[in-house]
Enzyme design. Structure first.
Site, short mmCIF file in Angstrom:
data_model
loop_
_atom_site.label_atom_id
_atom_site.label_comp_id
_atom_site.label_asym_id
_atom_site.label_seq_id
_atom_site.Cartn_x
_atom_site.Cartn_y
_atom_site.Cartn_z
N GLY A 5 0.81 -1.21 0.00
CA GLY A 5 0.00 0.00 0.00
C GLY A 5 0.85 1.25 0.00
O GLY A 5 1.92 1.31 -0.60
N SER A 6 0.38 2.26 0.70
CA SER A 6 1.03 3.57 0.64
C SER A 6 2.39 3.63 1.31
O SER A 6 3.11 4.61 1.15
CB SER A 6 0.11 4.63 1.24
OG SER A 6 -1.01 4.83 0.39
#
Length: 276
Positions: A5-6
């Site tokens: 993810g981020s």
């Protein structure tokens, strides 16, 4: 292996700085949605809103508020090869020498070279990008160590019954994964994530903490909350990766900032108190 993810935006921003493609004050468009090239698909931000004023946003602000539209755009501007150079310098696509088997983190450069839509999705740590929590802790530690990547190990020292050291492990440097100036810039960005961005729940009273949140969809039904970081910023002694596998217990709205970051705060406080 899970979609990071981020937290993977730490690697994308690092690649942009090292390649000279963008700096902290570089301006990007600030749309509600980013149209993926050659595709009908779009990428939007977690909030479903713009990241700044709807006109433009700096790389610094995009990182602090974890702006998906900016990082999809930036990954495409970088290209799979340049982004892959940084990812592989940080150990992606390579075996990790560790006490038990660790599957290699994955950034499929050859699959992304001619697929810009997939590259945009990869820029936010989704699509086929995968990593273990240990590997993402290594990424955080590399920033903390001024860009130097080290091999992880499990046992620091072995003592006999009298407390004498009978064996010890020396850190093994694997190479400089980013320029020291880039590591300094990334540290500043990651500290702002904790002081005023998505990772404020990782803050520790009286301690400067740097970090990056992540909320990965991957291929599962529920999102996986992440947080990577290190502390103290001015003299780091701990790097962490907090990961929770998505489940019905966490729910469909679980985020790294809300769930993983507070755990990181507790871990950092525990570690620092044990050093005193």
């Amino acid at each position: 292996l899970y979609a990071p993810g981020s937290t993977f935006k730490t690697i994308v921003a690092t690649a942009a700085l090292d390649a000279g493609v963008a700096g902290p004050e570089s301006q990007f468009p600030d749309p509600v949605e980013f149209q993926l090239p050659g595709s009908t698909a779009t990428i939007s931000n977690y909030s479903g809103r713009v990241c700044n004023n709807g006109n433009s946003v700096t790389l610094l602000r995009a990182f602090v508020v974890s702006c998906n539209t900016t990082f999809a755009d930036l990954a495409i501007q970088l290209g799979a090869v340049d982004l892959g150079i940084t990812a592989e310098a940080l150990g992606f696509n390579s075996e990790i020498d560790f006490e038990w088997p660790i599957p290699p983190a994955q950034f499929p450069v050859s699959d992304l070279e001619d697929d810009l839509a997939a590259l945009g999705q990869s820029g936010i740590g989704e699509r086929d990008v995968r990593a273990t929590p240990l590997h993402m802790a290594m990424v955080a530690a590399t920033v903390a160590n001024g860009g130097q990547l080290y091999s992880p190990y499990l046992v620091s020292r072995v003592f006999d019954a009298d407390g004498n050291t009978t064996d010890s492990t020396e850190p093994v440097a694997l190479g400089l994964a980013m320029a020291p100036a880039t590591a300094t810039s990334m540290t500043q960005k990651m500290e702002l994530v904790v002081t005023e961005g998505t990772g404020t729940s990782a803050s520790v009273p009286g301690v400067r903490v740097a970090g990056k949140t992540g909320t990965a969809q991957g291929s599962g039904e529920f999102p996986h909350p992440w947080f990577i970081g290190f502390a103290p910023v001015d003299d780091p002694t701990i790097a962490v990766a907090v990961f929770l596998e998505g489940s019905s217990d966490l729910g469909e709205t679980a985020t790294g900032g809300a769930i993983a970051a507070p755990i990181a705060s507790d871990l950092i406080q525990l570690w620092l108190s044990s050093e005193q």
